[in-house]
Design an enzyme around this catalytic site. Structure first.
Site, PDB file in Angstrom:
ATOM      1  N   LYS A   9      36.304  51.165  30.637  1.00  0.00           N
ATOM      2  CA  LYS A   9      35.158  50.227  30.180  1.00  0.00           C
ATOM      3  C   LYS A   9      33.990  51.200  29.696  1.00  0.00           C
ATOM      4  O   LYS A   9      33.756  52.269  29.891  1.00  0.00           O
ATOM      5  CB  LYS A   9      35.091  49.508  31.160  1.00  0.00           C
ATOM      6  CG  LYS A   9      36.288  48.549  31.550  1.00  0.00           C
ATOM      7  CD  LYS A   9      35.776  47.556  32.377  1.00  0.00           C
ATOM      8  CE  LYS A   9      37.029  46.605  32.973  1.00  0.00           C
ATOM      9  NZ  LYS A   9      36.783  45.228  33.846  1.00  0.00           N
ATOM     10  N   TYR A  49      40.095  38.766  26.556  1.00  0.00           N
ATOM     11  CA  TYR A  49      39.778  38.269  27.913  1.00  0.00           C
ATOM     12  C   TYR A  49      40.058  36.729  27.773  1.00  0.00           C
ATOM     13  O   TYR A  49      39.449  35.687  28.641  1.00  0.00           O
ATOM     14  CB  TYR A  49      38.422  38.680  28.344  1.00  0.00           C
ATOM     15  CG  TYR A  49      38.613  39.912  29.088  1.00  0.00           C
ATOM     16  CD1 TYR A  49      39.194  40.267  30.040  1.00  0.00           C
ATOM     17  CD2 TYR A  49      37.752  40.942  28.659  1.00  0.00           C
ATOM     18  CE1 TYR A  49      39.156  41.548  30.924  1.00  0.00           C
ATOM     19  CE2 TYR A  49      37.462  42.226  29.246  1.00  0.00           C
ATOM     20  CZ  TYR A  49      38.480  42.559  30.497  1.00  0.00           C
ATOM     21  OH  TYR A  49      38.446  43.577  31.150  1.00  0.00           O
ATOM     22  N   PHE A  57      32.115  34.239  34.809  1.00  0.00           N
ATOM     23  CA  PHE A  57      31.677  35.390  34.480  1.00  0.00           C
ATOM     24  C   PHE A  57      32.032  35.779  33.210  1.00  0.00           C
ATOM     25  O   PHE A  57      31.745  36.866  32.569  1.00  0.00           O
ATOM     26  CB  PHE A  57      32.135  36.550  35.367  1.00  0.00           C
ATOM     27  CG  PHE A  57      33.861  36.558  35.709  1.00  0.00           C
ATOM     28  CD1 PHE A  57      34.557  37.125  34.637  1.00  0.00           C
ATOM     29  CD2 PHE A  57      34.436  35.933  36.709  1.00  0.00           C
ATOM     30  CE1 PHE A  57      35.994  37.060  34.835  1.00  0.00           C
ATOM     31  CE2 PHE A  57      35.749  35.847  36.831  1.00  0.00           C
ATOM     32  CZ  PHE A  57      36.580  36.168  36.060  1.00  0.00           C
ATOM     33  N   ARG A  85      47.596  50.057  38.727  1.00  0.00           N
ATOM     34  CA  ARG A  85      46.729  49.122  39.810  1.00  0.00           C
ATOM     35  C   ARG A  85      46.343  49.574  41.064  1.00  0.00           C
ATOM     36  O   ARG A  85      45.246  49.584  41.474  1.00  0.00           O
ATOM     37  CB  ARG A  85      47.494  47.938  40.011  1.00  0.00           C
ATOM     38  CG  ARG A  85      47.710  47.010  38.807  1.00  0.00           C
ATOM     39  CD  ARG A  85      48.153  45.658  38.653  1.00  0.00           C
ATOM     40  NE  ARG A  85      47.303  44.747  39.559  1.00  0.00           N
ATOM     41  CZ  ARG A  85      46.690  43.880  39.164  1.00  0.00           C
ATOM     42  NH1 ARG A  85      45.828  44.133  37.951  1.00  0.00           N
ATOM     43  NH2 ARG A  85      45.832  43.319  40.230  1.00  0.00           N
ATOM     44  N   THR A  91      39.630  45.092  42.022  1.00  0.00           N
ATOM     45  CA  THR A  91      38.596  44.658  41.004  1.00  0.00           C
ATOM     46  C   THR A  91      37.095  44.837  41.423  1.00  0.00           C
ATOM     47  O   THR A  91      36.402  45.366  40.919  1.00  0.00           O
ATOM     48  CB  THR A  91      38.899  43.028  40.604  1.00  0.00           C
ATOM     49  OG1 THR A  91      40.175  43.136  40.352  1.00  0.00           O
ATOM     50  CG2 THR A  91      37.935  42.584  39.432  1.00  0.00           C
ATOM     51  N   ASN A 112      33.458  47.941  36.347  1.00  0.00           N
ATOM     52  CA  ASN A 112      34.134  48.464  37.455  1.00  0.00           C
ATOM     53  C   ASN A 112      35.264  49.726  36.792  1.00  0.00           C
ATOM     54  O   ASN A 112      36.071  49.846  37.190  1.00  0.00           O
ATOM     55  CB  ASN A 112      35.099  47.495  38.157  1.00  0.00           C
ATOM     56  CG  ASN A 112      35.943  46.556  37.292  1.00  0.00           C
ATOM     57  OD1 ASN A 112      35.975  46.819  35.919  1.00  0.00           O
ATOM     58  ND2 ASN A 112      36.750  45.683  37.719  1.00  0.00           N
ATOM     59  N   HIS A 115      40.161  49.017  33.172  1.00  0.00           N
ATOM     60  CA  HIS A 115      40.840  47.412  33.244  1.00  0.00           C
ATOM     61  C   HIS A 115      42.267  48.180  33.238  1.00  0.00           C
ATOM     62  O   HIS A 115      42.688  49.252  32.634  1.00  0.00           O
ATOM     63  CB  HIS A 115      40.656  46.708  31.991  1.00  0.00           C
ATOM     64  CG  HIS A 115      41.595  45.807  31.746  1.00  0.00           C
ATOM     65  ND1 HIS A 115      41.645  44.504  32.547  1.00  0.00           N
ATOM     66  CD2 HIS A 115      42.746  45.814  31.162  1.00  0.00           C
ATOM     67  CE1 HIS A 115      42.604  43.952  32.116  1.00  0.00           C
ATOM     68  NE2 HIS A 115      43.451  44.438  31.324  1.00  0.00           N
ATOM     69  N   GLU A 126      48.489  42.530  25.876  1.00  0.00           N
ATOM     70  CA  GLU A 126      47.210  43.580  25.811  1.00  0.00           C
ATOM     71  C   GLU A 126      47.684  44.537  24.849  1.00  0.00           C
ATOM     72  O   GLU A 126      46.621  45.251  24.262  1.00  0.00           O
ATOM     73  CB  GLU A 126      46.850  43.891  27.296  1.00  0.00           C
ATOM     74  CG  GLU A 126      46.247  42.852  27.833  1.00  0.00           C
ATOM     75  CD  GLU A 126      45.629  42.986  29.353  1.00  0.00           C
ATOM     76  OE1 GLU A 126      45.919  44.000  30.017  1.00  0.00           O
ATOM     77  OE2 GLU A 126      45.289  42.120  30.051  1.00  0.00           O
TER      78      GLU A 126
END
Ligand code: CMP
Length: 138
Positions: A9, A49, A57, A85, A91, A112, A115, A126
């Site tokens: 990110k 998203y 959010f 993950r 998250t 964070n 992703h 995605e």
């Protein structure tokens, strides 16, 4: 063999964490089969998203994700969705396990660092959102 989408990110790129994240993937036997850097428009972030469009959010998240360049990658390996993950951690960085990317580098739930797709169906959507078949090495 499974594939998943990873994004470093804007906070991760700005903080110089590209190499660190890639190192963790490679060290854990994950193969990178597609990779590029791009700067999403607000619309592209909203589309990516879209599943979260009703969440409180959403506006802040899409603003953040279009605030600077990101690195998008297609990862390949056995059970790679779950493996990625586990490497990322929860998250919310305050809930992420020791030694995970988010625990080690993130401080807030939105910024964070990374992703990762959460299931085979979302991975397919995605990956297709950013890569065509000529951009993924077989
Ligand atoms: P990501 O895995 O990219 O999926 C959705 C993103 O929304 C998440 O990481 C966070 O960056 C962001 N986000 C912000 N607030 C929340 C929240 N309360 N719950 C889940 N995700 C959130």
């Amino acid at each position: 063999m499974e594939r998943t989408l990873s994004i470093i990110k804007p906070d991760g790129v700005a903080r110089g964490l590209i190499g660190e994240v890639i190192r963790r993937f490679e060290k854990n036997g994950i193969r990178i089969v597609g990779m590029k850097m791009l700067w999403m428009t607000r619309e592209q972030a909203r589309g990516f998203y879209a599943v979260h469009r009703e969440r409180p959010f959403f506006d802040s998240l899409t603003k953040f994700m279009s605030s600077g360049p990101v690195v998008v990658m297609v990862l390949e390996g056995e059970n790679v969705i779950e493996k990625n993950r586990r490497l990322m951690g929860a998250t919310d960085p305050s809930k992420a396990a020791e030694g995970t990317i988010r625990r080690d580098f993130a401080t807030e739930i939105e910024k964070n660092v990374v992703h990762g797709s959460d299931a085979p169906e979302t991975a397919a959507f995605e990956i297709g959102y950013f890569f065509n078949r000529f951009e993924i090495v077989a």
